[in-house]
Motif scaffolding. Structure first.
Motif, short mmCIF file in Angstrom:
data_model
loop_
_atom_site.label_atom_id
_atom_site.label_comp_id
_atom_site.label_asym_id
_atom_site.label_seq_id
_atom_site.Cartn_x
_atom_site.Cartn_y
_atom_site.Cartn_z
N LEU A 16 7.59 3.05 5.60
CA LEU A 16 8.25 3.91 5.34
C LEU A 16 9.22 3.05 4.60
CD1 LEU A 16 9.71 5.04 8.97
CD2 LEU A 16 8.56 6.91 7.53
N PHE A 17 9.40 2.01 4.53
CA PHE A 17 10.40 1.20 3.04
C PHE A 17 9.52 1.00 2.43
CE2 PHE A 17 11.32 -2.82 1.20
CZ PHE A 17 12.34 -2.51 1.10
N GLY A 18 8.24 1.05 2.00
CA GLY A 18 7.26 1.35 1.35
C GLY A 18 7.13 2.18 0.31
N ALA A 19 6.64 3.54 0.80
CA ALA A 19 7.05 4.59 0.24
C ALA A 19 8.01 4.95 0.20
CB ALA A 19 6.54 5.88 1.74
N ALA A 51 1.21 -1.33 0.02
CA ALA A 51 0.22 -0.06 -0.07
C ALA A 51 1.10 1.50 -0.06
CB ALA A 51 -0.53 -0.37 1.62
N ALA A 52 1.88 1.52 1.00
CA ALA A 52 2.89 2.62 0.89
C ALA A 52 3.28 2.00 -0.81
CB ALA A 52 3.81 2.14 1.99
N LEU A 53 3.77 1.59 -0.99
CA LEU A 53 4.55 1.40 -2.37
C LEU A 53 4.09 2.03 -3.76
CD1 LEU A 53 7.50 -0.44 -4.27
CD2 LEU A 53 4.81 0.33 -5.22
N LEU A 54 2.69 1.75 -3.49
CA LEU A 54 1.73 2.06 -4.65
C LEU A 54 1.28 4.17 -4.44
CD1 LEU A 54 -0.34 -1.26 -5.42
CD2 LEU A 54 1.48 -0.71 -6.65
N GLY A 55 1.08 4.16 -3.16
CA GLY A 55 0.26 4.91 -2.89
C GLY A 55 1.58 6.10 -2.99
N SER A 56 2.89 5.83 -2.47
CA SER A 56 3.79 7.16 -2.59
C SER A 56 3.87 7.03 -4.67
CB SER A 56 4.85 6.92 -1.85
OG SER A 56 5.41 5.62 -2.98
N LEU A 57 4.29 5.89 -4.70
CA LEU A 57 4.51 6.26 -6.88
C LEU A 57 3.19 7.00 -7.60
CD1 LEU A 57 5.66 5.34 -9.02
CD2 LEU A 57 4.50 3.66 -9.13
N PHE A 58 1.58 6.31 -6.98
CA PHE A 58 0.86 7.17 -7.14
C PHE A 58 0.68 9.13 -7.02
CE2 PHE A 58 -2.88 9.35 -6.77
CZ PHE A 58 -3.71 8.28 -7.89
#
Length: 323
Positions: free
Chosen positions: A275-278, A218-225
């Motif tokens: 933090l990691f995913g973002a 969720a953090a990765l996809l949210g920060s990329l979006f």
């Protein structure tokens, strides 16, 4: 590991359908190299074989299955008709440099598959950019010849990825690119859309089974979006692509559900997962639009792997012991 392999199956089948026999050849080379390297390291270190009751499918050469997962992730990331030594080099680096160098399974600080991928991308950039055009992807015998090095080196059958085309586009609007190039689909590349949807389906299965935590994807996809939304300037010739383009291009869904959730090199605490995913999502976007490589997910993951001890300490300040 068996659940992860099952979840990878939709993406693998889509790649086989759209890129042909070369994908299966890359998978075979990666798996064989991983098994050979792991067996050689066990023998040199005097370690016993994995007991059958702990081994994937009850077969000791597969050990706990982490090598097979790394091999599959590498195979789907490599060019389908890349030369055989590319897959062997990537898999050997993933197995030896990614795991054995640090003491084997459960001790690797870096994601093994991404280390192998980044190694060949930095060492052999020309070979890593030889993607077959749709007309050449399903020619079985020529594909075998190219992978095994039996065919002469040619350039006419290769094409750039859609991420590369958007990044180097300076004269066509995005609408013109999508309308005039058959490689583009509805929101990203035709291949990228299908593969990312397939890996999204597999990722949702892993979440449903509670095999992986939901915070990191969720953090990765949210920060990329969010990053791509802030950097989006419409459909002009200097546009970096829409948020949906970045979510369904390249290795986004593969990275979100199968790479950043790797249990050994990934974060432990809930705060560190966010933090990691973002960080991975933000770095992926920055490398895509300003870096040297069209898709920077592998380098983003490795950089955040290196930063993870600091992130864990930062996340632990004032946090309940959980977490």
């Amino acid at each position: 590991m068996s659940a992860v392999l099952l979840a990878c199956l939709p993406g693998l089948l889509v790649l086989l359908a759209m890129q042909g026999l070369g994908v299966a050849l890359q998978l075979g080379l990666c798996v064989a190299t991983h098994l050979f390297c792991e067996a050689a390291v066990r023998r040199l270190a005097g370690q016993p074989r994995c007991p059958a009751e702990r081994a994937l499918l009850g077969w000791p050469p597969l050990a706990e299955g982490s090598g097979l997962v790394s091999a599959l992730l590498l195979a789907v990331a490599l060019p389908a008709q890349g030369p055989w030594w590319l897959a062997v080099s990537a898999s050997a680096m993933a197995s030896l440099g990614g795991k054995a160098l640090f003491g084997g399974f459960g001790r690797n600080p870096l994601n093994p598959a991404m280390l192998g991928y980044a190694f060949v991308l930095a060492s052999f950039p020309a070979a890593m950019n030889q993607w077959p055009a749709p007309a050449a992807a399903h020619d079985a015998w020529p594909a075998v010849q190219r992978v095994l090095g039996l065919a002469p080196d040619i350039d006419g059958w290769s094409q750039a990825t859609v991420l590369d085309r958007v990044r180097h586009n300076d004269r066509l609007t995005l609408d013109e690119l999508f309308a005039g190039d058959p490689a583009f689909g509805h929101v990203a590349g035709r291949l990228g859309e299908a593969v990312n949807l397939a890996f999204l389906l597999g990722g949702l299965y892993l979440l449903w089974r509670r095999v992986i935590p939901w915070q990191t994807p969720a953090a990765l996809l949210g920060s990329l979006f969010l990053a791509s939304l802030l950097g989006w300037n419409g459909a002009g010739s200097d546009s970096h692509g829409s948020p949906l383009f970045h979510l369904f291009a390249g290795a986004t869904m593969l990275g979100a559900f199968f790479i950043v959730t790797e249990p050994v090199s990934g974060p432990r605490s809930v705060r560190a997962r966010w933090l990691f995913g973002a960080g991975v999502g933000l770095l992926t976007y920055l490398i895509r639009v300003a870096g040297h490589h069209p898709d920077g997910l592998a380098f983003a993951v490795l950089l955040m792997n290196l930063a993870l001890p600091g992130l864990e300490r930062l996340a632990s300040r004032g946090a309940p012991a959980d977490a």
